[in-house]
Write a protein that holds these residues in place. Structure first.
Motif, mmCIF file in Angstrom:
data_model
loop_
_atom_site.group_PDB
_atom_site.id
_atom_site.type_symbol
_atom_site.label_atom_id
_atom_site.label_comp_id
_atom_site.label_asym_id
_atom_site.label_seq_id
_atom_site.Cartn_x
_atom_site.Cartn_y
_atom_site.Cartn_z
ATOM 1 N N GLU A 156 -24.479 56.418 -0.676
ATOM 2 C CA GLU A 156 -24.284 54.966 -0.625
ATOM 3 C C GLU A 156 -25.392 54.537 -1.449
ATOM 4 O O GLU A 156 -26.360 54.824 -1.461
ATOM 5 N N GLU A 157 -25.017 53.260 -2.293
ATOM 6 C CA GLU A 157 -26.169 52.670 -2.937
ATOM 7 C C GLU A 157 -26.503 51.230 -2.022
ATOM 8 O O GLU A 157 -25.718 50.820 -1.535
ATOM 9 N N LEU A 158 -27.856 51.283 -1.893
ATOM 10 C CA LEU A 158 -28.238 50.000 -1.208
ATOM 11 C C LEU A 158 -29.201 49.222 -1.988
ATOM 12 O O LEU A 158 -30.078 49.820 -2.691
ATOM 13 N N PRO A 159 -29.234 47.993 -1.755
ATOM 14 C CA PRO A 159 -30.429 47.049 -2.349
ATOM 15 C C PRO A 159 -31.565 47.465 -1.991
ATOM 16 O O PRO A 159 -31.812 48.242 -1.013
ATOM 17 N N ASP A 160 -32.594 47.338 -2.748
ATOM 18 C CA ASP A 160 -33.810 47.663 -2.518
ATOM 19 C C ASP A 160 -34.610 47.294 -1.131
ATOM 20 O O ASP A 160 -35.027 48.057 -0.301
ATOM 21 N N ASN A 161 -34.289 46.183 -0.705
ATOM 22 C CA ASN A 161 -34.677 45.604 0.512
ATOM 23 C C ASN A 161 -34.021 45.976 1.792
ATOM 24 O O ASN A 161 -34.470 45.995 2.956
#
Length: 260
Positions: A156-161
């Motif tokens: 899964e790709e997640l935003p940095d925050n």
């Protein structure tokens, strides 16, 4: 990506190495590794079929992709030693606390960086791998890495925050599930089931239930309702869990991590 070098060969690196080989996406002789304990490294090399290296620079120079799998506190020293060797190479890190932004301070601009947060079920090909959205990999190269890690579980790709909360849930989560398994196995033992059988029953129930949710895509509440007959045993058990605060305890466990 044709050759991979591991810096560090702990449990997670061993799991990745074994799964890479099993996927046949990385051929024998294309994986290298360095770790300070050379005797243990040699033992793992025979078991996992990678090439052991006697130094950091030897390992990095042997590959076009480097996976940092050492302890977070070791990374600054490691990067200081191999910064030049990392030029024009891909650097993947699975070390907690070292995100893309932090690596920019310690690596050359030509080094392409991706922070990945794994979890321990990767050891059996059922891991969760969180790819931080910010990265400097080439587009095709990143797709290749995602495909490689997907052979060991879910990517899964997640935003940095959101990497922090994602890591709290998937990275710390296995320990919480293990507590759940242990607790229900204790209950089974209390009422006469042998310990080994109790663990098997509960673990398989957790595994099967998780697969059912993933494969059907049903809301967990719907699946729960399907088991709860009117005035039945299951709804009485659910009522007890609610009374003793299962949901609140789960949420508070994550709250305690995020506040630290």
């Amino acid at each position: 990506m044709t050759k991979i070098a591991f810096i560090g060969m702990g449990n997670m690196a061993q799991a990745l190495c074994a799964c890479f080989a099993k996927s046949k996406k990385i051929l024998p002789g294309q994986m290298f590794a360095y770790a300070p304990n050379q005797e243990k490294l040699a033992q793992n090399a025979r078991k996992l079929n990678f090439v052991p290296c006697k130094s950091l620079k030897e390992a990095v120079s042997s590959a076009d992709t480097v996976i940092l799998a050492c302890k977070p506190y070791q990374i600054e020293g490691v990067l200081g030693e191999i910064k030049d060797e990392l030029k024009n190479k891909a650097l993947l890190s699975i070390a907690l606390g070292w995100n893309f932004k932090k690596f920019q301070e310690y690596t050359d601009k030509s080094t392409r960086v991706q922070f990945i947060m794994p979890n321990t079920p990767a050891m059996v090909g059922e891991g969760v791998f969180l790819f931080e959205k910010s990265n400097s990999l080439n587009e095709d190269e990143r797709k290749e890495f995602i495909d490689l890690f997907a052979s060991m579980g879910t990517v899964e790709e997640l935003p940095d925050n959101l990497m922090g909360i994602g890591g709290a849930v998937s990275g710390c989560g296995p320990a919480f599930v293990d507590l759940f398994i242990e607790a229900y196995a204790d209950a089974a033992v209390k009422y006469g089931i042998p310990r080994k059988t109790a663990y098997k029953l509960v673990s398989q129930t957790v595994l099967g239930t998780a697969k059912l949710q993933l494969m059907t895509g049903e809301h967990p509440g719907v699946l729960k309702d399907n088991v709860c007959s009117p005035a039945g045993s299951t709804i009485r058990g659910v009522t007890a869990l609610e009374e003793y605060g299962l949901r609140n305890a789960c949420i508070k466990s994550i709250d305690s991590i995020m506040k630290s």
